[in-house]
Design an enzyme around this catalytic site. Structure first.
Site, PDB file in Angstrom:
ATOM      1  N   LYS A 225       0.848  -1.201   0.000  1.00 19.16           N
ATOM      2  CA  LYS A 225       0.000   0.000   0.000  1.00 19.16           C
ATOM      3  C   LYS A 225       0.887   1.256   0.000  1.00 19.16           C
ATOM      4  O   LYS A 225       0.603   2.219  -0.708  1.00 19.16           O
ATOM      5  CB  LYS A 225      -0.932  -0.002   1.223  1.00 19.16           C
ATOM      6  CG  LYS A 225      -2.128  -0.925   1.023  1.00 19.16           C
ATOM      7  CD  LYS A 225      -2.883  -1.231   2.304  1.00 19.16           C
ATOM      8  CE  LYS A 225      -3.937  -2.294   2.023  1.00 19.16           C
ATOM      9  NZ  LYS A 225      -4.535  -2.882   3.223  1.00 19.16           N
TER      10      LYS A 225
ATOM     11  N   ASP B  84     -11.468   2.801   3.895  1.00 22.05           N
ATOM     12  CA  ASP B  84     -11.846   1.386   3.800  1.00 22.05           C
ATOM     13  C   ASP B  84     -13.361   1.230   3.681  1.00 22.05           C
ATOM     14  O   ASP B  84     -13.854   0.159   3.332  1.00 22.05           O
ATOM     15  CB  ASP B  84     -11.375   0.643   5.065  1.00 22.05           C
ATOM     16  CG  ASP B  84     -10.220  -0.289   4.782  1.00 22.05           C
ATOM     17  OD1 ASP B  84      -9.995  -0.616   3.596  1.00 22.05           O
ATOM     18  OD2 ASP B  84      -9.546  -0.701   5.741  1.00 22.05           O
TER      19      ASP B  84
ATOM     20  N   GLN C 288      -4.990  -1.517   9.450  1.00 23.99           N
ATOM     21  CA  GLN C 288      -4.876  -2.854   8.858  1.00 23.99           C
ATOM     22  C   GLN C 288      -5.484  -3.901   9.788  1.00 23.99           C
ATOM     23  O   GLN C 288      -5.124  -3.983  10.960  1.00 23.99           O
ATOM     24  CB  GLN C 288      -3.395  -3.160   8.574  1.00 23.99           C
ATOM     25  CG  GLN C 288      -3.143  -4.475   7.871  1.00 23.99           C
ATOM     26  CD  GLN C 288      -3.675  -4.484   6.439  1.00 23.99           C
ATOM     27  OE1 GLN C 288      -3.525  -3.523   5.692  1.00 23.99           O
ATOM     28  NE2 GLN C 288      -4.313  -5.579   6.051  1.00 23.99           N
TER      29      GLN C 288
END
Ligand code: NDP
Length: 311
Positions: free
Chosen positions: A69, A136, A113
């Site tokens: 990422k 997200d 995460q």
């Protein structure tokens, strides 16, 4: 086409007419377009879209995801802020970091995460993220907006699946879509997106009866269950489009390989199918960048609106 897919098709199914959806190429095109947009932003204003990624602990798979990422974010010309915390981090310390990132004007997207170490409450952490920075799309405010058809930040994986479907099929109106799996991060938002496109949507899960007869009625089948090759060829009607979200590592003949939730080699009669790897997976990071850019644009619009109000 990837060598392993060619080998599969030749070995197991001589007539394979389905198109293989190249998610890797599509994602490369998406990130190239984002890069151009970010370069334009850089040349026109003093701000740059910024993504903060928080990793707690040493989970090797998560560490690899976070590193990729960072690479992709930087390659797109965005600012990348990485926060690696020890697995002894307390809930309060993690919440404090989220509060700081919420308040940081250089950060437009925040990603924590998952999974988090077991002593941490992931739901509470997600709810602490400013919904406007929730790239997200997991915050309850974004899930609610998606459900009522408002302008949500949409979870990256279903967003990527929808981009692939629209690119392939164009107008989805009236098609019957069966989504197998109802997780908050894939199945449910996928079903909402299909509904927004005027599909007739069936959501299946562990307790659904006679799953094969359900999927056999579908024009579109999206599978996100985490069970290697569960969906077989005779579950799919000829001409249907199959999106395989699953990523499963299996060991066969002493060799480890990745397979999806769909028995790829049996799908020759489908209209099209995403391979694993190289289908949905590469879209997820592309959509994360796309959501970060979107969050940046919305922040700019809010800044302009409040400057106008105060003038
Ligand atoms: P979850 O474990 O959160 O959800 C799995 C879902 O599948 C549940 O709704 C479960 O039903 C359903 N399910 C499980 N077994 C069956 C069965 N036998 N029949 C019908 N339904 C079943 O998984 P995720 O949604 O997070 O992920 C699914 C897969 O997608 C995984 O392989 C994951 O690795 C992959 N993935 C890939 C991503 C990518 O970037 N390509 C991103 C995210 C996930 P119930 O609710 O009844 O328990």
């Amino acid at each position: 086409m990837a060598g392993h897919i060619e080998a599969l098709i030749q070995a197991e199914q001589p007539i394979f007419e389905a198109d293989i959806i190249d998610g890797k190429a599509f994602a490369a095109g998406l990130t190239a377009r984002i890069k151009v947009e970010v370069a334009e932003i850089r040349s026109n204003c003093d701000k740059v879209p910024g993504l903060a990624v928080v990793l707690v602990g040493e989970d090797p798979a998560s560490s690899v995801y976070v590193a990729s990422k960072r690479r992709e974010t930087q390659a797109a010309g965005m600012s990348s802020f990485e926060h690696r915390l020890p697995d002894t981090t307390s809930q309060e310390d993690l919440m404090e970091l989220v509060r700081q990132l919420n308040a940081d004007p250089l950060v437009h997207g925040i990603l924590v995460q998952l999974p988090l170490p077991r002593h941490l409450d992931a739901d509470a952490v997600i709810e602490a993220i400013d919904p406007a920075k929730d790239v997200d799309g997991f915050h309850i405010a974004n899930a609610g907006k998606l459900a009522v058809g408002q302008n949500a930040l949409v979870p990256c994986t279903p967003l990527g699946c929808m981009m692939l479907l629209k690119d392939l099929l164009g107008d989805l109106t009236g098609l019957h879509a069966v989504v197998v799996g109802r997780s908050n991060i894939v199945g449910k938002p996928m079903a909402q997106l299909l509904l927004q496109e005027d599909c007739t949507v069936t959501i299946a899960h562990r307790h659904s009866r006679d799953l094969a007869s359900l999927t056999r009625t579908a024009d579109i089948v999206v599978v996100a269950v985490g069970r290697p090759e569960m969906v077989r060829g005779d579950w799919i009607k000829p001409g249907a489009t199959v999106i395989d979200v699953g990523i499963n590592r299996v060991v066969q003949d002493g060799r480890s390989r990745l397979v999806g939730d769909v028995a790829f080699a049996e799908m020759g009669h489908a209209r099209a199918i995403t391979p694993v790897p190289g289908g949905v997976g590469p879209m997820t990071i592309g959509c994360l960048l796309s959501n970060t850019l979107e969050a940046f644009r919305r922040a700019q619009a809010r800044d302009r609106a409040s400057a106008k109000e105060n003038s």
